[in-house]
Design a protein around this motif. Structure first.
Motif, short mmCIF file in Angstrom:
data_model
loop_
_atom_site.label_atom_id
_atom_site.label_comp_id
_atom_site.label_asym_id
_atom_site.label_seq_id
_atom_site.Cartn_x
_atom_site.Cartn_y
_atom_site.Cartn_z
N MET A 48 0.84 -1.19 0.00
CA MET A 48 0.00 0.00 0.00
C MET A 48 0.88 1.24 0.00
O MET A 48 1.05 1.91 1.01
CB MET A 48 -0.92 0.01 1.22
N LYS A 49 1.46 1.53 -1.14
CA LYS A 49 2.26 2.75 -1.30
C LYS A 49 2.20 3.18 -2.76
O LYS A 49 1.93 2.36 -3.65
CB LYS A 49 3.70 2.52 -0.85
N THR A 50 2.46 4.44 -2.99
CA THR A 50 2.29 4.99 -4.34
C THR A 50 3.20 4.32 -5.37
O THR A 50 2.82 4.16 -6.52
CB THR A 50 2.54 6.50 -4.35
N SER A 51 4.37 3.92 -4.93
CA SER A 51 5.30 3.29 -5.89
C SER A 51 4.75 1.96 -6.42
O SER A 51 5.14 1.51 -7.50
CB SER A 51 6.66 3.07 -5.24
N ALA A 52 3.80 1.37 -5.66
CA ALA A 52 3.23 0.08 -6.07
C ALA A 52 2.29 0.23 -7.27
O ALA A 52 2.03 -0.74 -7.99
CB ALA A 52 2.49 -0.55 -4.90
N ILE A 53 1.77 1.44 -7.48
CA ILE A 53 0.84 1.65 -8.61
C ILE A 53 1.41 2.63 -9.64
O ILE A 53 0.74 2.96 -10.62
CB ILE A 53 -0.52 2.18 -8.11
N ALA A 54 2.61 3.10 -9.43
CA ALA A 54 3.21 4.08 -10.33
C ALA A 54 3.74 3.42 -11.60
O ALA A 54 3.98 2.21 -11.64
CB ALA A 54 4.34 4.82 -9.62
N GLY A 55 3.91 4.25 -12.61
CA GLY A 55 4.56 3.79 -13.85
C GLY A 55 3.85 2.67 -14.57
O GLY A 55 4.50 1.75 -15.09
N GLY A 56 2.52 2.71 -14.58
CA GLY A 56 1.77 1.69 -15.32
C GLY A 56 1.48 0.43 -14.53
O GLY A 56 1.03 -0.57 -15.11
N ARG A 57 1.66 0.46 -13.20
CA ARG A 57 1.43 -0.74 -12.39
C ARG A 57 0.06 -0.76 -11.70
O ARG A 57 -0.23 -1.67 -10.94
CB ARG A 57 2.54 -0.88 -11.34
N LEU A 58 -0.75 0.25 -11.96
CA LEU A 58 -2.06 0.31 -11.30
C LEU A 58 -2.97 -0.84 -11.70
O LEU A 58 -3.54 -1.52 -10.82
CB LEU A 58 -2.75 1.64 -11.64
N ILE A 59 -3.13 -1.08 -12.97
CA ILE A 59 -4.04 -2.13 -13.43
C ILE A 59 -3.59 -3.51 -12.96
O ILE A 59 -4.42 -4.28 -12.44
CB ILE A 59 -4.21 -2.09 -14.96
N PRO A 60 -2.31 -3.86 -13.08
CA PRO A 60 -1.85 -5.14 -12.54
C PRO A 60 -2.12 -5.26 -11.03
O PRO A 60 -2.49 -6.33 -10.54
CB PRO A 60 -0.35 -5.14 -12.84
N TRP A 61 -1.96 -4.14 -10.28
CA TRP A 61 -2.20 -4.15 -8.84
C TRP A 61 -3.67 -4.46 -8.57
O TRP A 61 -4.00 -5.29 -7.71
CB TRP A 61 -1.85 -2.78 -8.25
N ILE A 62 -4.57 -3.82 -9.30
CA ILE A 62 -6.01 -4.02 -9.12
C ILE A 62 -6.41 -5.46 -9.47
O ILE A 62 -7.20 -6.09 -8.75
CB ILE A 62 -6.80 -3.03 -9.99
N LEU A 63 -5.87 -5.98 -10.55
CA LEU A 63 -6.19 -7.35 -10.96
C LEU A 63 -5.73 -8.37 -9.94
O LEU A 63 -6.44 -9.34 -9.63
CB LEU A 63 -5.56 -7.64 -12.33
N LYS A 64 -4.55 -8.13 -9.38
CA LYS A 64 -4.03 -9.05 -8.36
C LYS A 64 -4.88 -8.97 -7.09
O LYS A 64 -5.16 -9.99 -6.45
CB LYS A 64 -2.58 -8.71 -8.04
N ALA A 65 -5.27 -7.75 -6.72
CA ALA A 65 -6.11 -7.57 -5.54
C ALA A 65 -7.46 -8.26 -5.74
O ALA A 65 -7.97 -8.92 -4.83
CB ALA A 65 -6.31 -6.08 -5.28
N LYS A 66 -8.03 -8.12 -6.92
CA LYS A 66 -9.33 -8.75 -7.21
C LYS A 66 -9.25 -10.27 -7.11
O LYS A 66 -10.14 -10.93 -6.55
CB LYS A 66 -9.81 -8.34 -8.60
#
Length: 305
Positions: free
Chosen positions: A264-282
């Motif tokens: 849970m930090k901004t670097s985890a979703i930065a640089g195009g990593r937001l969608i992969p983060w959401i998919l993994k969370a789902k």
């Protein structure tokens, strides 16, 4: 009884005389009718001629009035155009460029896109006011105008959105056309209009940029949330809350995310990593029981709306 031939002849002659008399009277009546009719026709012809003359004069008056109104409208439009150009001229050093190159381009764009010269010039003023280089201003105006026409929205709204995206994501968007294309694609992928996107995405763009979210991820997330039917404004609220939770996450949120193999930090979703983060969370949440899923989401997003 004998037949009195004289009486018969006399009767016939009398009737013949009466017939001739009727004929003469009829002839006189016809002649009178002919004279009267001719006079009436002549009178009617004269009346029609006068009416035609009046109609011709009326047509000339109407045409003259129409020409006057058109001329007055053209003068009014030219004055408004000149006024807006003068405003633009206060923002640049080369005023000759404004009244020459810019004016010519705006006239051409007005014909091409069906937008008034005054509207286009106001857009140009907004663009240059936003510190966009005068050399790029017309390209920005063209891209914004195309977006407004394609999306059936006001030129000012489209121009503002293009400027916002260009300034916020200048490192990712090469030019105004890229910004315009992105905004239109966001509309197409979501349950949105161009005006929805143009009027609202700028509000969340700065927060997304601060969280390191790429412009493509911002577009994709904006479209995805809107597809749930919440509307553009609620989409903005939900996304801002979501992006802020990475910058302001507490220990409980970090612990809950860790159970999903996430940070849970901004670097985890930065640089195009937001969608992969959401998919993994789902995926992780779908594998949990209903109560565990609910508790994890509450921990990760304590201020979720």
């Amino acid at each position: 009884m004998g037949v009195n031939v004289g009486n018969i002849f006399g009767t016939i002659r009398m009737k013949n005389a009466l017939f001739k008399k009727d004929l003469r009277e009829s002839s006189r009546a016809l002649k009178k009718f002919a004279v009267t009719g001719a006079a009436q026709v002549n009178t009617l012809g004269a009346s029609m001629k006068r009416m035609g003359s009046k109609l011709l004069n009326m047509r000339n008056i109407i045409m003259g009035a129409g020409a006057f109104l058109i001329l007055r409208g053209a003068i009014k439009e030219a004055a408004a155009f000149e006024k807006e150009l003068s405003k633009v001229a206060t923002l640049v050093d080369n005023t000759d460029q404004v009244f020459g190159e810019f004016a010519t381009s705006i006239k051409e764009m007005s014909l091409e896109f069906g937008q008034s010269k005054e509207t286009l010039t106001k857009g140009l003023f907004d663009i240059i006011s936003a510190t966009i280089d005068a050399a790029d201003a017309m390209d920005v105006l063209r891209a914004a105008t195309k977006l407004s026409v394609a999306g059936f929205t006001e030129a000012g709204v489209a121009t503002s959105a293009v400027i916002t995206m260009m300034q916020g994501y200048s490192d990712e968007l090469s030019n105004a056309e890229d910004a315009s294309d992105l905004l239109f694609a966001t509309m197409k992928r979501g349950r949105l209009t161009v005006e929805d996107v143009a009027s609202n995405i700028g509000v969340v763009a700065s927060v997304a940029k601060g969280a390191g979210v790429s412009v493509e991820d911002l577009s994709a997330s904006f479209s995805s949330v809107s597809r749930s039917g919440v509307g553009a404004q609620k989409t903005v609220i939900q996304l801002m809350s979501f992006f802020n939770m990475f910058a302001k996450s507490n220990d409980d949120a970090k612990e809950a995310a860790a159970k999903l193999g996430l940070e849970m930090k901004t670097s985890a979703i930065a640089g195009g990593r937001l969608i992969p983060w959401i998919l993994k969370a789902k995926k992780g949440l779908d594998e949990m029981t209903s109560s565990m899923k609910s508790n994890t989401i509450k921990a990760m997003m304590p201020n979720r709306r």
